[in-house]
Every structure is written in C-alpha cells, then in structure tokens.
Design an enzyme around this catalytic site. Structure first.
Site, short mmCIF file in Angstrom:
data_model
loop_
_atom_site.label_atom_id
_atom_site.label_comp_id
_atom_site.label_asym_id
_atom_site.label_seq_id
_atom_site.Cartn_x
_atom_site.Cartn_y
_atom_site.Cartn_z
N HIS A 196 -1.73 1.29 0.74
CA HIS A 196 -2.40 2.21 1.64
C HIS A 196 -3.67 1.55 2.19
O HIS A 196 -4.25 0.67 1.55
CB HIS A 196 -2.76 3.50 0.93
CG HIS A 196 -1.57 4.36 0.58
ND1 HIS A 196 -1.70 5.66 0.16
CD2 HIS A 196 -0.23 4.09 0.61
CE1 HIS A 196 -0.49 6.17 -0.07
NE2 HIS A 196 0.41 5.23 0.19
N GLU B 111 -6.77 2.61 2.49
CA GLU B 111 -7.96 2.74 1.66
C GLU B 111 -7.90 1.82 0.44
O GLU B 111 -8.90 1.18 0.09
CB GLU B 111 -8.12 4.20 1.18
CG GLU B 111 -8.22 5.21 2.29
CD GLU B 111 -6.88 5.86 2.60
OE1 GLU B 111 -6.86 7.07 2.89
OE2 GLU B 111 -5.84 5.15 2.56
N CYS C 291 -5.50 9.80 -0.54
CA CYS C 291 -4.57 10.45 -1.46
C CYS C 291 -5.11 10.29 -2.89
O CYS C 291 -6.14 9.66 -3.13
CB CYS C 291 -3.18 9.83 -1.33
SG CYS C 291 -3.06 8.14 -1.97
N CYS D 236 -5.56 6.60 -3.84
CA CYS D 236 -6.69 5.94 -3.19
C CYS D 236 -8.03 6.52 -3.66
O CYS D 236 -9.02 5.80 -3.77
CB CYS D 236 -6.55 6.05 -1.68
SG CYS D 236 -5.14 5.13 -1.02
N ASP E 137 8.46 11.40 14.12
CA ASP E 137 9.58 12.15 14.69
C ASP E 137 10.93 11.64 14.16
O ASP E 137 11.07 10.45 13.86
CB ASP E 137 9.57 12.03 16.22
CG ASP E 137 8.32 12.67 16.83
OD1 ASP E 137 7.67 13.45 16.12
OD2 ASP E 137 8.02 12.37 18.00
#
Length: 207
Positions: free
Chosen positions: A105, A107, A135, A138, A207
């Site tokens: 991630h 972070e 999260c 992180c 999407d």
C-alpha cells in the site's frame, strides 16, 4: 497546524520528488480533528485546524495517487514530511500481481522508505499525508514507525462507496483512529479532507 512544532507555515509545503516507476516509492470538506492513543478516543481540541501547507501536501498525495492509477496500480498515494517541510519519502500503491505484493500500500511503502533512511527522532515529528485513510495495516505501520501525525483525504466510508465490493479492495470498516486509540502513544489525526478532489482518481477504476 503545520506538520510539526518547528514548521514554518510560509515555507513548509513539501515539494514533489520523483518516484520509482515500478515500486512507486519516491525519496527526497468534512474535517474531523483529534488525537488518538493511550486508550483514548479521538477528541477535537479547538486549537487544531488544517493549514495551507497541510492542504498542499495532501494534494501532492492525491497527485501521486493519480500517477499510480496511470501505472495500472490502485489509485492511492502518500508522503512523509518532516517538521521542517522536507519530504522524507513518497510512494504510490504498488500492490498487485505480478510485480507487487498484497501489502504494498502507498502508506506502507512511504513509511518503510522513511524509516529505513531516517532516525526515530526525525520521524517522531513527521506527518504522513495520504490520499485515503490508512487501513489497519498501514495505521499499524505508522504507529510502529513513531510518526506522530496523520492527515488523510478520503475516509474509509467514502472509499467503500467508490470501490463497492470490488475483490481487489475489500475495504475494512476500521477507522485508523480506532487502531491508534489502542496504542500507548498519541497520534494526531486530521481527516477526512479534500474528499471530492481525492475521489477523482478513483473514477472509472473500480468499474
């Protein structure tokens, strides 16, 4: 409030630095305020506020998120900024098969880079700026690194609205303040801020 107690508000906006194209790591508004830690819930001291340097640095994190999206990675970005405004590290998301790992991630990448290159006393007065709320993983990295301040754009709740039930981002309903509140030291948290701006990078991606 500036990134640290010795920050000069007139000059501490971090300047962007170049990121590695593979890892995304670089080197050198419904605002909720509060401290979390020492088993305390976040509070909202009237003296705490978002500053122009904070907003500038947060927009850099959002720009890094857009760069990550352009590389085909998840649209998240982060940077660690010292109290004097120096960028200690910046990173985009680099998770995903085959050239990344599930823990890469933005972070976590930024915190790892900064903690490898700078001593604890430098990180203790630094701020993590993130395009989205950290999260649980992180937030744990922030806690163990010694970084004392977090400013984020998108909340976990808003992020969930954007990602839905996409299998690549099963968002945890666990605010970073809840994680920090279980710790033994205080971490200042400001956010969400600039949510609409941060949401732009996510348009069409999930999407």
């Amino acid at each position: 409030m500036c990134p640290g107690p010795q920050c000069d508000p007139a000059s501490c906006v971090a300047q962007p630095v170049h990121s590695d194209p593979v890892t995304g790591v670089g080197l050198s508004s419904g605002l909720v305020l509060g401290y979390a830690g020492s088993s305390e819930r976040a509070t909202s001291p009237p003296s705490m506020s978002i500053s122009e340097p904070d907003l500038g640095n947060l927009r850099i994190a959002i720009a890094i998120a857009s760069e990550a999206k352009a590389r085909g990675k998840h649209p998240f970005g982060a940077l660690v900024v010292a109290s004097d405004g120096e960028v200690l590290a910046e990173a985009g998301n680099a998770s995903g098969w085959p050239d990344g790992d599930a823990t890469a991630h933005a972070e976590l990448n930024a915190v790892r880079s900064a903690s490898r290159r700078f001593p604890p006393e430098r990180l203790a007065r630094a701020t993590l700026y993130s395009s989205a709320e950290p999260c649980a993983m992180c937030a744990g990295a922030v806690y163990w690194s010694g970084i004392s301040r977090v400013v984020y754009a998108l909340s976990e709740k808003r992020l969930l609205e954007l990602t839905g039930n996409h299998p690549e981002n099963p968002t945890l309903s666990l605010p970073c303040r809840e994680v920090f509140a279980r710790g033994q030291r205080r971490i200042e948290v400001l956010g969400p801020v600039l949510e609409d701006e941060a949401a732009v990078a996510h348009r069409g991606f999930w999407d």
